[in-house]
Design a protein around this motif. Structure first.
Motif, short mmCIF file in Angstrom:
data_model
loop_
_atom_site.label_atom_id
_atom_site.label_comp_id
_atom_site.label_asym_id
_atom_site.label_seq_id
_atom_site.Cartn_x
_atom_site.Cartn_y
_atom_site.Cartn_z
N MET A 1 45.20 31.39 17.29
CA MET A 1 43.94 31.11 17.98
C MET A 1 43.96 29.70 18.56
SD MET A 1 42.01 33.44 18.67
CE MET A 1 40.72 32.67 19.60
N ASN A 2 44.60 28.76 17.84
CA ASN A 2 44.68 27.38 18.35
C ASN A 2 45.42 27.31 19.67
OD1 ASN A 2 43.26 26.22 16.37
ND2 ASN A 2 45.03 25.41 15.20
N LYS A 3 46.58 27.97 19.70
CA LYS A 3 47.39 27.98 20.93
C LYS A 3 46.61 28.67 22.05
CE LYS A 3 51.76 26.47 20.81
NZ LYS A 3 53.00 27.13 20.47
N THR A 4 45.93 29.73 21.69
CA THR A 4 45.17 30.50 22.68
C THR A 4 44.09 29.62 23.29
OG1 THR A 4 45.59 32.51 21.44
CG2 THR A 4 43.75 32.58 22.98
N ARG A 5 43.39 28.86 22.43
CA ARG A 5 42.31 27.99 22.93
C ARG A 5 42.85 26.88 23.81
NH1 ARG A 5 39.52 28.82 17.82
NH2 ARG A 5 38.06 30.52 18.23
N LEU A 6 44.01 26.34 23.42
CA LEU A 6 44.62 25.28 24.22
C LEU A 6 45.02 25.83 25.59
CD1 LEU A 6 45.62 22.37 24.32
CD2 LEU A 6 47.75 23.11 23.24
N PHE A 7 45.60 27.02 25.60
CA PHE A 7 46.02 27.66 26.84
C PHE A 7 44.81 27.82 27.76
CE2 PHE A 7 47.75 30.87 29.64
CZ PHE A 7 49.13 30.72 29.58
N GLN A 8 43.73 28.29 27.15
CA GLN A 8 42.50 28.52 27.90
C GLN A 8 41.92 27.20 28.43
OE1 GLN A 8 39.57 30.70 25.60
NE2 GLN A 8 38.87 31.77 27.44
N ALA A 9 41.99 26.18 27.60
CA ALA A 9 41.44 24.87 28.01
C ALA A 9 42.20 24.33 29.23
CB ALA A 9 41.55 23.89 26.84
N ILE A 10 43.50 24.53 29.26
CA ILE A 10 44.28 24.04 30.41
C ILE A 10 43.87 24.80 31.68
CG2 ILE A 10 46.62 23.89 31.40
CD1 ILE A 10 47.59 23.39 28.46
N LEU A 11 43.70 26.12 31.56
CA LEU A 11 43.26 26.90 32.73
C LEU A 11 41.88 26.42 33.19
CD1 LEU A 11 44.32 30.60 31.96
CD2 LEU A 11 45.56 28.87 33.24
N ASN A 12 41.01 26.16 32.24
CA ASN A 12 39.66 25.68 32.59
C ASN A 12 39.73 24.35 33.33
OD1 ASN A 12 38.40 27.86 31.44
ND2 ASN A 12 38.05 26.86 29.47
N GLU A 13 40.55 23.46 32.78
CA GLU A 13 40.72 22.13 33.38
C GLU A 13 41.22 22.23 34.82
OE1 GLU A 13 43.48 19.06 31.56
OE2 GLU A 13 41.98 19.47 30.00
N GLU A 14 42.09 23.21 35.05
CA GLU A 14 42.68 23.38 36.39
C GLU A 14 41.79 24.24 37.29
OE1 GLU A 14 45.39 21.91 37.47
OE2 GLU A 14 45.96 21.00 35.57
N GLY A 15 40.63 24.63 36.77
CA GLY A 15 39.69 25.40 37.60
C GLY A 15 40.07 26.85 37.79
N ILE A 16 40.84 27.40 36.85
CA ILE A 16 41.22 28.82 36.95
C ILE A 16 40.27 29.65 36.10
CG2 ILE A 16 43.06 30.53 36.57
CD1 ILE A 16 43.80 28.55 38.77
N ASN A 17 39.56 30.53 36.76
CA ASN A 17 38.60 31.41 36.12
C ASN A 17 39.32 32.31 35.10
OD1 ASN A 17 36.17 32.64 35.79
ND2 ASN A 17 36.28 33.85 37.68
N ASN A 18 38.84 32.33 33.86
CA ASN A 18 39.55 33.12 32.87
C ASN A 18 38.62 33.61 31.78
OD1 ASN A 18 39.81 31.31 30.25
ND2 ASN A 18 40.03 29.98 32.03
N THR A 19 39.05 34.67 31.09
CA THR A 19 38.31 35.14 29.91
C THR A 19 39.33 35.49 28.83
OG1 THR A 19 38.41 37.43 30.64
CG2 THR A 19 36.39 36.26 31.17
N LEU A 20 38.88 35.39 27.60
CA LEU A 20 39.73 35.83 26.50
C LEU A 20 39.22 37.20 26.11
CD1 LEU A 20 41.88 35.39 24.34
CD2 LEU A 20 40.17 34.22 22.95
N ARG A 21 40.04 38.20 26.34
CA ARG A 21 39.57 39.57 26.10
C ARG A 21 39.76 39.94 24.64
NH1 ARG A 21 41.99 43.89 29.99
NH2 ARG A 21 43.13 44.65 28.21
#
Ligand code: SF4
Length: 340
Positions: free
Chosen positions: A295-315
């Motif tokens: 979950m930690n890695k997943t959140r970090l991955f998501q945070a980077i996408l958010n920072e770069e402005g890439i729309n994303n969801t964790l399904r």
């Protein structure tokens, strides 16, 4: 099929409309319930056309009873799996377009079970009608359909397109086009052909890696002959033409594609597109050698996408305990409560 029957028996056009209405729209339970047709005609139809080409449906229900996997069989005895997910006021059906799959992606249990056959149009539609009948008994309706079950839609394109025609035809199943999503690993030639048909359905690319090298490792058959740069060109052209959003599926696999540099590379790849990245933590299966990202890695991955402005969801993965989640459809039934 029905059209041939009507023509061969010199029936008038309204008989076909009656059949469509009761079979597809009302989702009757058997040919005996086709009450708008006289008995002799119904009997003739019963002998000529099976009510469902898929048979011996068995259900497996998740603990929260919100995910139901239906295992059925083709006439040849090949297994087909279909999943109903009842979440967030949606009733989504995940349909299969093949029994098994020839593509063999390394993280996917279906790919490891081998290939039996392409499903024909009716076998694809039968899966939807099975759950439509079930839901209508509960006073509910199908809201969404995803072609994300067993098989690669672009390798069974003709039947997939014909089934979409039936599902969206206002005289048949009458589902909105934007309620249907077709997911592909990206066979360029067929995808280009499919996109040029402009059927109005949503498209999702199973990306799973931000570069060609890693993609080839994870999905060797599909990726080798369909280079990522060319694939992205096709999708960008489509987007420039239609202005429609493209969903990218990205299964997070522990220590394989879940590092920070992968997230950065993914953001770079999708920059400037109207894209949604669906992150999915890998669903484990006894058939595959990988583990889900933490979950930690997943959140970090998501945070980077958010920072770069890439729309994303964790399904969230539905139906893991009955092997009904993404990439788990391989005719393995475990921990499952069976409905009879
Ligand atoms: S991910 Fe799709 S294309 Fe790849 S093996 Fe699984 S079902 Fe086939």
């Amino acid at each position: 099929m029905f059209e041939d029957f009507v023509r061969e028996n010199n029936l008038q056009g309204y008989r076909l409309k009656q059949l469509y209405q009761q079979y597809y729209t009302e989702a009757i339970e058997s040919w005996d319930a086709l009450t708008t047709w006289p008995l002799d005609l119904r009997e003739k139809l019963k002998k000529a056309i099976p009510f469902s080409k898929l048979e011996n449906f068995q259900e497996y229900v998740s603990e929260d009873r919100k995910t139901i996997k239906a295992l059925s069989f083709t006439k040849e005895g090949f297994p087909v799996e279909t999943v109903l997910m009842k979440y967030s006021k949606r009733n989504t059906i995940c349909v299969s377009c093949m029994s098994g799959c020839p593509v063999g992606c390394t993280f996917c249990a279906t790919g490891q079970m081998g290939f039996n056959k392409n499903l024909d149009t009716q076998e694809i539609v039968d899966q939807v009608l099975y759950f439509k009948r079930k839901l209508s008994k509960e006073g509910e309706k199908i809201t969404n359909i995803v072609y994300m079950g067993m098989g690669e839609p672009m390798l069974n394109l003709e039947n997939v397109v014909r089934s979409i025609d039936i599902l969206t035809d206002p005289e048949k199943v009458a589902l909105g086009k934007r309620r249907i999503t077709v997911s592909t690993v990206g066979y360029i030639e067929q995808l280009d052909q499919f996109l040029s048909m402009d059927l109005g359905v949503k498209i999702a690319l199973s990306l799973h890696a931000p570069n060609q090298e890693l993609r080839e490792k994870l999905m060797p058959t599909a990726a080798k002959n369909n280079p990522l740069n060319k694939l992205m060109e096709v999708l960008k052209d489509y987007q420039e033409r239609t202005n429609k959003k493209i969903t990218y599926e990205y299964i997070l696999i522990k220590d394989i594609n879940d590092k920070e540099e992968h997230a950065e590379e993914l953001a770079e790849l999708l920059k400037g597109q109207i894209a949604l990245v669906n992150l999915i933590r890998l669903n484990p299966s006894p058939l595959i050698p990988f583990k889900p990202s933490s979950m930690n890695k997943t959140r970090l991955f998501q945070a980077i996408l958010n920072e770069e402005g890439i729309n994303n969801t964790l399904r969230y993965s539905y139906g893991d305990e009955i092997n009904a989640a993404c990439g788990q459809l391989a005719n393995i039934q475990r921990n499952a409560k069976q409905n009879h």
